[in-house]
Scaffold this motif. Structure first.
Motif, mmCIF file in Angstrom:
data_model
loop_
_atom_site.group_PDB
_atom_site.id
_atom_site.type_symbol
_atom_site.label_atom_id
_atom_site.label_comp_id
_atom_site.label_asym_id
_atom_site.label_seq_id
_atom_site.Cartn_x
_atom_site.Cartn_y
_atom_site.Cartn_z
ATOM 1 N N ASN A 1 72.632 -30.398 9.614
ATOM 2 C CA ASN A 1 71.593 -29.637 9.785
ATOM 3 C C ASN A 1 70.248 -29.901 9.214
ATOM 4 O O ASN A 1 69.303 -29.446 9.611
ATOM 5 C CB ASN A 1 72.067 -28.069 9.478
ATOM 6 C CG ASN A 1 71.635 -27.173 10.592
ATOM 7 O OD1 ASN A 1 70.898 -27.272 11.534
ATOM 8 N ND2 ASN A 1 71.478 -25.926 10.175
ATOM 9 N N SER A 2 70.485 -30.558 7.815
ATOM 10 C CA SER A 2 69.286 -30.871 7.366
ATOM 11 C C SER A 2 68.522 -32.121 7.678
ATOM 12 O O SER A 2 67.635 -32.514 7.379
ATOM 13 C CB SER A 2 69.883 -31.101 5.787
ATOM 14 O OG SER A 2 70.452 -32.313 5.522
ATOM 15 N N VAL A 3 69.331 -32.845 8.341
ATOM 16 C CA VAL A 3 68.631 -34.268 9.146
ATOM 17 C C VAL A 3 67.646 -33.586 10.348
ATOM 18 O O VAL A 3 68.150 -32.953 11.194
ATOM 19 C CB VAL A 3 69.697 -34.817 9.692
ATOM 20 C CG1 VAL A 3 69.262 -36.181 10.437
ATOM 21 C CG2 VAL A 3 70.891 -35.117 8.756
ATOM 22 N N PRO A 4 66.640 -33.853 10.424
ATOM 23 C CA PRO A 4 65.613 -33.755 11.175
ATOM 24 C C PRO A 4 65.977 -34.091 12.616
ATOM 25 O O PRO A 4 66.503 -35.327 12.736
ATOM 26 C CB PRO A 4 64.125 -34.225 10.866
ATOM 27 C CG PRO A 4 64.352 -34.722 9.358
ATOM 28 C CD PRO A 4 65.661 -34.838 9.177
ATOM 29 N N LEU A 5 65.977 -33.319 13.628
ATOM 30 C CA LEU A 5 65.845 -33.679 14.937
ATOM 31 C C LEU A 5 67.525 -33.635 15.287
ATOM 32 O O LEU A 5 68.018 -33.618 16.448
ATOM 33 C CB LEU A 5 65.255 -34.854 15.415
ATOM 34 C CG LEU A 5 65.094 -35.199 16.992
ATOM 35 C CD1 LEU A 5 64.299 -34.325 17.342
ATOM 36 C CD2 LEU A 5 64.857 -36.778 17.185
ATOM 37 N N LEU A 6 68.425 -34.013 14.469
ATOM 38 C CA LEU A 6 69.851 -33.997 14.768
ATOM 39 C C LEU A 6 70.329 -32.514 15.126
ATOM 40 O O LEU A 6 71.024 -32.502 16.109
ATOM 41 C CB LEU A 6 70.503 -34.451 13.383
ATOM 42 C CG LEU A 6 72.050 -34.919 13.872
ATOM 43 C CD1 LEU A 6 71.885 -36.023 14.958
ATOM 44 C CD2 LEU A 6 72.591 -35.741 12.663
ATOM 45 N N LYS B 1 68.951 -30.460 16.771
ATOM 46 C CA LYS B 1 68.236 -30.183 18.141
ATOM 47 C C LYS B 1 69.317 -31.023 19.278
ATOM 48 O O LYS B 1 69.660 -30.675 20.254
ATOM 49 C CB LYS B 1 66.888 -30.427 18.543
ATOM 50 C CG LYS B 1 66.164 -29.488 17.722
ATOM 51 C CD LYS B 1 66.297 -27.989 18.164
ATOM 52 C CE LYS B 1 65.297 -27.048 17.631
ATOM 53 N NZ LYS B 1 65.639 -25.573 17.975
ATOM 54 N N ILE B 2 69.460 -32.317 18.910
ATOM 55 C CA ILE B 2 70.251 -33.045 19.840
ATOM 56 C C ILE B 2 71.796 -32.476 19.978
ATOM 57 O O ILE B 2 72.313 -32.335 20.988
ATOM 58 C CB ILE B 2 70.371 -34.278 19.170
ATOM 59 C CG1 ILE B 2 69.069 -35.174 19.328
ATOM 60 C CG2 ILE B 2 71.410 -35.180 19.876
ATOM 61 C CD1 ILE B 2 68.904 -36.419 18.579
ATOM 62 N N MET B 3 72.170 -31.994 18.625
ATOM 63 C CA MET B 3 73.663 -31.275 18.902
ATOM 64 C C MET B 3 73.842 -30.308 19.666
ATOM 65 O O MET B 3 74.595 -29.937 20.593
ATOM 66 C CB MET B 3 74.179 -31.029 17.463
ATOM 67 C CG MET B 3 74.364 -32.298 16.601
ATOM 68 S SD MET B 3 75.534 -33.344 17.076
ATOM 69 C CE MET B 3 77.022 -33.176 16.168
ATOM 70 N N GLU B 4 72.757 -29.621 19.741
ATOM 71 C CA GLU B 4 72.382 -28.367 20.384
ATOM 72 C C GLU B 4 72.250 -28.492 21.984
ATOM 73 O O GLU B 4 72.895 -28.017 22.852
ATOM 74 C CB GLU B 4 71.228 -27.432 20.215
ATOM 75 C CG GLU B 4 70.984 -26.117 20.970
ATOM 76 C CD GLU B 4 69.613 -25.484 20.240
ATOM 77 O OE1 GLU B 4 69.290 -24.654 21.180
ATOM 78 O OE2 GLU B 4 69.361 -25.428 19.134
ATOM 79 N N LEU B 5 71.651 -29.840 22.383
ATOM 80 C CA LEU B 5 71.593 -30.397 23.667
ATOM 81 C C LEU B 5 73.013 -30.708 24.204
ATOM 82 O O LEU B 5 73.359 -30.415 25.237
ATOM 83 C CB LEU B 5 70.668 -31.364 23.866
ATOM 84 C CG LEU B 5 69.094 -30.980 23.658
ATOM 85 C CD1 LEU B 5 68.220 -32.052 23.743
ATOM 86 C CD2 LEU B 5 68.767 -29.923 25.084
#
Length: 158
Positions: free
Chosen positions: A103-108, A110-114
């Motif tokens: 969760n602390s990695v930026p953009l990751l 949102k990718i996991m949510e997609l």
């Protein structure tokens, strides 16, 4: 000393008044959040819920503790149960740490949510959209129940 402050305040009011002469209409100031927040509750005063002090409750805590004590006394090997309980807590804690790191990695996130949304859409299309596929899912679930659950016909699970 108070005089210059009043002069500054009056000049700032004049500037504010001059600014209000624009094309935008003057809006009155907002009400405070506390009075506005509770005004909606007045409409629903008939829907109030109150706690009762009756002696009868749906969960009797004394009975619950008595049942837990009886079950713990019936256990032969308490250290094994504690060991398994401790072994179950470690993976939960470890997965919490991993999720926090991801969760602390930026953009990751949102990718996991997609990815999760895509998998959900695929599952709905594959199993829930058509009747025959729903029946197939139901038979798969029943097969898993028979494989993992103990039934009265098969008490040992084998």
């Amino acid at each position: 000393m108070a005089m210059p402050y009043v002069a500054v305040a009056s000049s700032s009011m004049a500037a504010t008044a001059a600014f209000r002469c624009s094309a935008l209409p003057y809006l009155p100031p907002r009400l405070s959040a506390s009075s506005n927040h509770f005004s909606g509750f007045r409409r629903f005063s008939s829907l109030e819920v109150r706690a009762s002090s009756s002696e009868e409750t749906s969960l009797n805590t004394e009975e619950l503790f008595i049942d837990l004590k009886a079950k713990s006394d019936a256990l032969e090997n308490k250290s094994t149960v504690l060991l398994y309980g401790g072994r179950a807590i470690v993976p939960v804690w470890l997965s919490s740490v991993v999720v926090g790191a991801v969760n602390s990695v930026p953009l990751l996130p949102k990718i996991m949510e997609l990815v999760g949304l895509g998998y959900t859409a695929q599952f709905v299309y594959r199993y829930l959209l058509f009747k025959t596929n729903r029946q197939e899912l139901a038979t798969d679930i029943e097969a898993l129940k028979k494989k993992f659950a103990f039934t009265s016909t098969n008490p040992k699970g084998s």
